[in-house]
Design an enzyme around this catalytic site. Sequence first.
Site, PDB file in Angstrom:
ATOM      1  N   GLU A  52      -5.748  -5.003  10.121  1.00  8.68           N
ATOM      2  CA  GLU A  52      -4.711  -4.020  10.409  1.00  8.68           C
ATOM      3  C   GLU A  52      -5.034  -3.280  11.707  1.00  8.68           C
ATOM      4  OE1 GLU A  52      -2.646  -2.779   6.512  1.00  8.68           O
ATOM      5  OE2 GLU A  52      -4.436  -1.564   6.702  1.00  8.68           O
ATOM      6  N   LYS A  97       0.172   4.227  -0.388  1.00 14.14           N
ATOM      7  CA  LYS A  97      -0.488   5.419   0.160  1.00 14.14           C
ATOM      8  C   LYS A  97      -0.184   6.633  -0.726  1.00 14.14           C
ATOM      9  CE  LYS A  97      -0.420   3.249   4.648  1.00 14.14           C
ATOM     10  NZ  LYS A  97      -0.391   3.356   6.096  1.00 14.14           N
ATOM     11  N   ASN A 134       0.873  -1.170   0.000  1.00 21.68           N
ATOM     12  CA  ASN A 134       0.000   0.000   0.000  1.00 21.68           C
ATOM     13  C   ASN A 134       0.914   1.225   0.000  1.00 21.68           C
ATOM     14  OD1 ASN A 134      -1.830   1.997   0.446  1.00 21.68           O
ATOM     15  ND2 ASN A 134      -2.472   1.304   2.488  1.00 21.68           N
ATOM     16  N   GLY A 136       2.144   2.163  10.751  1.00 18.82           N
ATOM     17  CA  GLY A 136       3.095   3.267  10.630  1.00 18.82           C
ATOM     18  C   GLY A 136       3.758   3.650  11.942  1.00 18.82           C
ATOM     19  N   SER A 187       3.090  -2.257  10.262  1.00 21.70           N
ATOM     20  CA  SER A 187       4.541  -2.316  10.483  1.00 21.70           C
ATOM     21  C   SER A 187       5.158  -3.666  10.119  1.00 21.70           C
ATOM     22  CB  SER A 187       4.883  -1.935  11.932  1.00 21.70           C
ATOM     23  OG  SER A 187       4.454  -0.604  12.200  1.00 21.70           O
ATOM     24  N   HIS A 229      -9.691   1.071   4.391  1.00 21.32           N
ATOM     25  CA  HIS A 229      -8.455   1.275   5.154  1.00 21.32           C
ATOM     26  C   HIS A 229      -8.738   2.210   6.334  1.00 21.32           C
ATOM     27  CE1 HIS A 229      -4.430   2.512   6.245  1.00 21.32           C
ATOM     28  NE2 HIS A 229      -4.019   1.408   5.658  1.00 21.32           N
ATOM     29  N   GLU A 268      -7.221   4.631   7.469  1.00 14.47           N
ATOM     30  CA  GLU A 268      -7.016   6.059   7.174  1.00 14.47           C
ATOM     31  C   GLU A 268      -8.225   6.630   6.431  1.00 14.47           C
ATOM     32  OE1 GLU A 268      -3.179   5.543   5.315  1.00 14.47           O
ATOM     33  OE2 GLU A 268      -2.381   4.915   7.258  1.00 14.47           O
TER      34      GLU A 268
END
Length: 251
Positions: A168, A12, A10, A174, A214, A96, A98
Amino acid sequence: MKRLQIAAGNWKMNKTYDEAIDLATVLSTGERGTDTLMILGVPSPYLKSVSDIVAKHDGLEVAAQNCSNHNSGAYTGETSVRMIKSVGAKYVILGHSERREYFNESDALIAEKLDKVYDAGLTPIFCCGEPLEIRKAGTHVEHVKSQLKNSLSHLTAAQLDTLIIAYEPIWAIGTGETASPQQAQDMHKALREYLLEMFNPDIAAKIPILYGGSVKPANAVELFSCPDVDGGLVGGASLDGEGFLQISKSF
Ligand code: PGA
């Protein structure tokens, strides 16, 4: 049942066009894991060029990172599933954390997007996962199960046949803090049992469940060796070609 092994990246909102082409070239010409499907989740402006590059290589596919819940029309700035399909991408990452957090995507909206993705003949990578406070409260399994219930319940057997799920935990995205292999396995097993409850044993056994948060070359082997972890959805570490090739060989 042997499930698909998947290393999904991904990217991003990273990379310029030239950098994206370089990375796609390294990944398509480098040594990838055998029997592993590599999927590159690239920014929309690069979908066509990266799809053209990967089209010449087996086991390598492209995903959009989002899509509209509308078919076409006056939705400035949005990207439809037909557009995504027309440039050669075959997968769409949906839900996702985010998108859920910064763009207010609800379970219901994600369910609508899933329908669009299937209508277009594309394959969704459905993301789920809990925030830190839910993990601390110990209700993480219930939280993630409700995400599945609210967005996936209506899917048909034929649709579920191609579904990919990515678990996730938000606290691991991250942050450099990875879920332990045991934490990942426990959640994946709970989700697989829930898929059995929601649908049937064949579907539960078939759906690949990826871990994300991660993942890096140093921890991929341990994570991917868990019986219910079928690969990874990798953010930061997928931006480095050699590192991501190594991750794809970590099964
Ligand atoms: P990360 O991101 O690997 O950088 O933690 C994973 C993701 O958000 O998909």
